[in-house]
Write an enzyme that holds these catalytic residues in place. Structure first.
Site, PDB file in Angstrom:
ATOM      1  N   THR A 189       0.830  -1.210   0.000  1.00  0.00           N
ATOM      2  CA  THR A 189       0.000   0.000   0.000  1.00  0.00           C
ATOM      3  C   THR A 189       0.860   1.253   0.000  1.00  0.00           C
ATOM      4  OG1 THR A 189      -1.687  -1.183   1.253  1.00  0.00           O
ATOM      5  CG2 THR A 189      -1.833   1.212   1.214  1.00  0.00           C
ATOM      6  N   THR A 190       1.852   1.286   0.903  1.00  0.00           N
ATOM      7  CA  THR A 190       2.724   2.455   1.012  1.00  0.00           C
ATOM      8  C   THR A 190       3.538   2.657  -0.249  1.00  0.00           C
ATOM      9  OG1 THR A 190       2.856   1.946   3.367  1.00  0.00           O
ATOM     10  CG2 THR A 190       4.394   3.601   2.540  1.00  0.00           C
ATOM     11  N   ARG A 235      -9.687  -0.585   3.940  1.00  0.00           N
ATOM     12  CA  ARG A 235      -9.398  -0.318   2.530  1.00  0.00           C
ATOM     13  C   ARG A 235     -10.108  -1.283   1.586  1.00  0.00           C
ATOM     14  NH1 ARG A 235      -4.999   2.977   0.853  1.00  0.00           N
ATOM     15  NH2 ARG A 235      -3.817   3.864   2.582  1.00  0.00           N
ATOM     16  N   LYS A 291      -0.424 -10.103   8.111  1.00  0.00           N
ATOM     17  CA  LYS A 291      -0.282  -8.701   8.514  1.00  0.00           C
ATOM     18  C   LYS A 291      -1.677  -8.239   8.898  1.00  0.00           C
ATOM     19  CE  LYS A 291       0.786  -4.050   6.801  1.00  0.00           C
ATOM     20  NZ  LYS A 291       1.161  -3.221   5.633  1.00  0.00           N
TER      21      LYS A 291
END
Length: 295
Positions: free
Chosen positions: A48-49, A142, A165
């Site tokens: 995502t980052t 998300r 995660k």
């Protein structure tokens, strides 16, 4: 018994872009080296980052390959390979495997809002077609879908699925998962503000946004927990809450890329539909960074 892909701190690394929106590999290489020098235990690329959602398939594959070569076995590389299209997830997984990545990160399929049975089938299908260990990624804010502990229990039986995660913020889910799945289905925090409480319930570390700018702090926090010094780890968690909150004052990775730019790391802009920080949030971020001597 499985061994965890990593323990401690894994950076969810940002992908630098230049002024024209192209991937800035020179800046990316410096960011990778900076993280390794800062003591990270692993690097998660194209998550995502890393703005994988706005990368082309060709870019995604190239960034994973570059990261693996730049890291050159100094730490583990976990390649983001998730998709809402199961066949695309397999395609990205196989390319990551061929590049030499150590493991895969697979977010729950987004938009489709599949059932728990669909989640299980999705991950079993991928696991049957790759040799790399898989870390599931649960981030319902998300994706619109969350695992249940019972689905984790089923998937934990697959030897290629290493753990999850967990970014739901749901501590009841975490406790039930630990109860049902045993000690060799591993959990990592997906939230920087919850590292210590999650590790107190048995998580093995964090896949961290904040590590992009404070890798040493996140390593120390996680390794204190691994050494059962939760009192010292808690002090760090609390001490850095203002900075961590500022890094999430807007949608990730908008604030962390701005933080990297403020530190001279040339992260560049985010890609649309993400956009730059508001002036109010920019000042909040700058103040939080200044308070920790990061400017």
């Amino acid at each position: 018994m499985r061994t965890p892909v990593f323990t401690g701190n894994c950076v969810a690394i940002a992908t630098p872009f230049d002024a024209n929106g192209n991937i800035n590999y020179d800046a990316f290489g410096r960011l990778i080296d900076n993280q390794i020098e800062g003591g990270v235990d692993a690097i998660c690329v194209c998550g995502t980052t890393g703005e994988s959602a706005t990368m082309t398939i060709r870019e995604h594959i190239a960034v994973v390959e570059y990261c693996v070569k730049r890291v050159n076995h100094r730490v583990k590389v976990i390649a983001g390979a998730g998709s809402n299209d199961t066949s695309a997830a397999v395609y990205l997984s196989l390319h990551a495997q061929d590049s030499g990545a150590d493991a895969l990160l697979h977010v729950t399929p987004y938009y489709n809002k599949c059932s728990q049975a669909g989640l299980v089938k999705h991950y079993e299908y991928i696991a049957d077609r790759t040799e790399l260990p898989i870390i599931l990624y649960n981030v319902p804010s998300r994706t619109g879908v969350s695992f249940t502990a019972e689905s984790y229990q089923i998937l934990a039986q697959n030897p290629k699925i290493n753990g999850v995660k967990e970014a739901s913020g749901n501590f009841s889910l975490l406790a039930h998962t630990r109860h049902l799945c045993g000690d060799d289905f591993y959990v990592w925090s997906g939230n920087d503000d919850q590292v210590v409480p999650m590790m107190s319930l048995g998580a093995k570390g964090v896949i961290s946004v904040a590590s992009n700018i404070i890798p040493g702090v996140m390593r120390e926090m996680t390794h204190l927990c691994l050494d059962n010094d939760f009192q010292a780890a808690s002090k760090l968690q609390i001490e850095y809450m203002d900075l961590i909150d500022a890094l999430f004052c807007d949608v990730n990775p908008i604030p962390v890329k701005e933080a990297l730019n403020l530190m001279g790391m040339e992260a560049g802009p985010v890609r649309l539909p993400l956009c730059e920080l508001s002036e109010k949030n920019h000042e909040r971020l700058r103040a939080a960074m200044a308070a920790k001597g990061l400017l």
